[in-house]
Motif scaffolding. Sequence first.
Motif, PDB file in Angstrom:
ATOM      1  N   LYS A 156       0.841  -1.192   0.000  1.00 36.22           N
ATOM      2  CA  LYS A 156       0.000   0.000   0.000  1.00 36.22           C
ATOM      3  C   LYS A 156       0.880   1.247   0.000  1.00 36.22           C
ATOM      4  O   LYS A 156       1.788   1.386   0.812  1.00 36.22           O
ATOM      5  N   SER A 158       2.275   4.797   0.702  1.00 32.35           N
ATOM      6  CA  SER A 158       2.283   5.630   1.893  1.00 32.35           C
ATOM      7  C   SER A 158       3.247   6.784   1.690  1.00 32.35           C
ATOM      8  O   SER A 158       4.295   6.614   1.069  1.00 32.35           O
ATOM      9  N   GLU A 160       4.454   8.140   4.318  1.00 35.49           N
ATOM     10  CA  GLU A 160       5.323   7.925   5.476  1.00 35.49           C
ATOM     11  C   GLU A 160       6.435   6.949   5.077  1.00 35.49           C
ATOM     12  O   GLU A 160       6.287   6.190   4.126  1.00 35.49           O
TER      13      GLU A 160
END
Length: 189
Positions: A156, A158, A160
């Motif tokens: 996924k 991200s 971050e």
Amino acid sequence: MHPILRHCLSHAAVLACGLFTIAAGLQAQTLSSPVAGGAKPAAPAPGFDLPAGQGAGVHGANSPFPPLAARGDVVPWSVLTAVKTKNEKNRILPVFNLDQMALNQKTQRIQGFMMPLDPGEKQKHFLLSSVPLTCAFCLPGGPESMVEVKTKTPVKYSMEPVVVEGRFLVLNDDSYGLYYRITDATSVK
């Protein structure tokens, strides 16, 4: 799209990115490095009183993302960015040291910021960078500050930092100019 239009649009994107970079540079006078110990800043470009990029990329002080946190279970970017280069037949090729070559063909963990290569929430092929993207048209650093990642299962996306583990490859003469690749990667917390 007509080739001339595509050419003009690509130059417009480069110009827009350059202007964005100059404007950002005028606002943010202090730069920090994500590399442990920090790299020494390069001299300003001739005629400009702006900071120039260096090995691991430039992480602006006004970035909404903090620099990568130090972790003992990942390969430090300071090892990867210490690569030297040589000019050979109008090409710039990497010259790896023993520390970098010791990583080759072995399972390694790398921490960084995702740069998707395809649209979508889940990614199987992306770049991992030592610093976050600050411009949609710009790379945050040179090939020494990026690792191409090919995963077993989609990861996924991200904004971050993420950590991946897989088979690490040191690339001597990659057709895309990359220096490092990690294959059969999996996401690690």
